[in-house]
Design an enzyme around this catalytic site. Structure first.
Site, mmCIF file in Angstrom:
data_model
loop_
_atom_site.group_PDB
_atom_site.id
_atom_site.type_symbol
_atom_site.label_atom_id
_atom_site.label_comp_id
_atom_site.label_asym_id
_atom_site.label_seq_id
_atom_site.Cartn_x
_atom_site.Cartn_y
_atom_site.Cartn_z
ATOM 1 N N SER A 229 0.782 -1.229 0.000
ATOM 2 C CA SER A 229 0.000 0.000 0.000
ATOM 3 C C SER A 229 0.815 1.281 0.000
ATOM 4 C CB SER A 229 -0.931 0.024 1.219
ATOM 5 O OG SER A 229 -0.186 0.043 2.422
ATOM 6 N N HIS A 257 -5.306 -4.430 -1.675
ATOM 7 C CA HIS A 257 -5.151 -3.381 -2.683
ATOM 8 C C HIS A 257 -5.121 -3.933 -4.105
ATOM 9 C CE1 HIS A 257 -4.506 0.289 -0.267
ATOM 10 N NE2 HIS A 257 -4.042 -0.554 0.643
ATOM 11 N N LYS A 288 -11.201 -0.836 -0.283
ATOM 12 C CA LYS A 288 -10.337 -0.266 -1.306
ATOM 13 C C LYS A 288 -11.147 -0.065 -2.592
ATOM 14 C CE LYS A 288 -7.045 -0.749 1.738
ATOM 15 N NZ LYS A 288 -7.708 -1.388 2.874
#
Length: 444
Positions: A229, A257, A288
């Site tokens: 991230s 992610h 996300k």
């Protein structure tokens, strides 16, 4: 106990400084006799920073989170900003189909479930989401959690036993570190970090761990992330998977992610590498690409069944609210019908990264996250204030979240960013970069 393996202890768990594992409380310890005295140093520090306009945390957004947002500043005034600080990669939080799915579910199921998943908290929509996620991840079954954080705590505290070995990338999320610490209170296992994305280091640890785990009841777990991230870099999943097969280890991937973003169909980082179904246990998050909240674990049905009844962070939490489940389902349907969103996201990220690199900024891109390194001698908070004044909403990552020489600005790109949005951001970076000296230092 073999001496050829590094000793795993809580000191090693706490010693890695990265953007997903740190605690500010370590920097404000005091021996004050009262609770107020204990917390006052931080309170005074934060209030002073905020008064100087150098604490851009908790900015109040007063509109839907999209490529443009309305933000109420410290001075109380509201203004429009271009959002580069949200993980709403595909713009699903405002998509009409997603919102329609949520409204329909509210009419049928109401706002919540009022119970844990095993005792009246599971609806038809929850089962539908589990099924759809299993297809995406190429797995037999899926378990839904209240957050990705709970999912990581859930599998670690449930699956690890005495004498097991857990090998994990040093830049894994704080929830993994916390799961290790919590499990270590009752279980005698080894938790050993390997250098970030260093498969040779991982191989050496696997060889040593394999020697130590000759007994059939001992297990080796290898944990990595799909997309990291802070820098947006990808794990070398094909090589890690190959090593796990060679040395009999269980591969666990945190794809928070990557899910919805990576791969032609958005199924995640494993699809990006052409290895869908090659992960033993995949963790993901709905906070996300789907713009909601919650998490999941996908894997073999026997493992998921075991977790469903033995994972405490699953059993003792109310199930995900209907709005979240319906919103994620709606988001998955949008991604399946409009794969061009993923294409547009990658095009936007490539355009922004190319523009910043051409100006001389130190940057990097493999996914939809673009880090821009800031020289250690520059005040990153003052630089962030310049961007805030320019109407660019981004996040500064500074020590102790990263090492002192690793401070950066972090930009999250959306598929809904227009070319105008990106050009305005590039112009702001050029102007502020020259004003503060970032570009000169980066190009030197």
């Amino acid at each position: 106990m073999s001496s050829d393996l590094p000793t795993a202890d809580l000191e090693s768990v706490a010693s890695t400084n990265n953007g997903e594992n740190f605690s500010l409380s370590e920097f404000f310890r005091t021996e004050a006799p009262t609770l107020q005295g204990r917390v006052r140093p931080f309170s005074e520090y934060f209030r002073e920073s905020r008064a100087k306009g150098l604490a851009h945390y908790g900015r109040e957004i007063v509109s839907a989170v999209s490529n443009r947002v309305q933000v109420r500043g410290i001075d109380g005034a509201t203004r429009e900003m271009i959002m580069f600080g949200s993980n709403n990669y595909l713009g699903l939080t405002t998509d009409p189909h997603v919102l329609g799915r949520i409204r329909e579910a509210l009419e049928v199921f109401g706002a919540g479930v009022g119970g844990p998943p095993l005792l009246g908290g599971t609806t038809q929509l929850h089962k539908e989401l589990e099924h759809r996620l299993s297809i995406w991840k190429g797995s037999e079954d899926t378990l839904l959690y209240g957050s990705g954080y709970q999912a990581n705590l859930g599998w670690i505290t449930t699956l690890l036993r005495d004498d097991d070995v857990l090998l994990y990338d040093e830049l894994n999320h704080a929830s993994l570190y916390d799961g290790i610490a919590l499990t270590a209170a009752t279980t005698h296992f080894r938790a050993i970090r390997f250098a970030h994305n260093d498969t040779e280091h991982l191989k050496r640890l696997l060889i040593r761990a394999r020697k130590r785990t000759a007994k059939p009841n001992r297990q080796i777990f290898v944990v990595t992330e799909g997309v990291y991230s802070m820098d947006g870099d990808l794990a070398p999943l094909p090589r890690i998977s190959e090593l796990c097969r060679e040395y009999g280890a269980t591969l666990v991937v945190d794809d928070a992610h990557g899910t919805g973003v990576m791969g032609k169909n958005g199924h995640g980082t494993s699809e990006h590498f052409g290895m869908t179904g090659g992960i033993d246990l995949c963790m993901g998050s709905f906070s996300k690409a789907f713009g909601m909240t919650g998490g999941f674990l996908s894997g073999d049905r026997e493992v998921i069944d075991y977790l469903r009844f033995c994972s405490r962070s699953y059993m003792f939490s109310a199930h995900l609210p209907i709005t979240t489940v319906a919103g994620v389902l709606g988001g998955m349907e949008v991604v399946e019908r409009e794969p061009e969103r993923i294409v547009r996201l990658q095009e936007n990220a490539a355009y922004l990264e190319a523009g910043l690199s051409a100006l001389g900024f130190k940057t990097f891109r493999e996914a939809a996250i673009i880090p821009v390194r800031i020289p250690v001698d520059l005040n990153i908070r003052e630089i962030c204030r310049e961007f805030d004044a320019a109407g660019i909403f981004l996040n500064s990552i500074e020590f102790p979240a990263v090492q002192k020489d690793g401070q950066r600005l972090r930009l999250s790109v959306m598929s809904t960013h227009t070319r105008e949005d990106l050009d305005i951001a590039i112009d702001a970076f050029e102007r502020i970069g020259r004003k503060t000296g970032i570009i000169a230092d980066a190009a030197a």
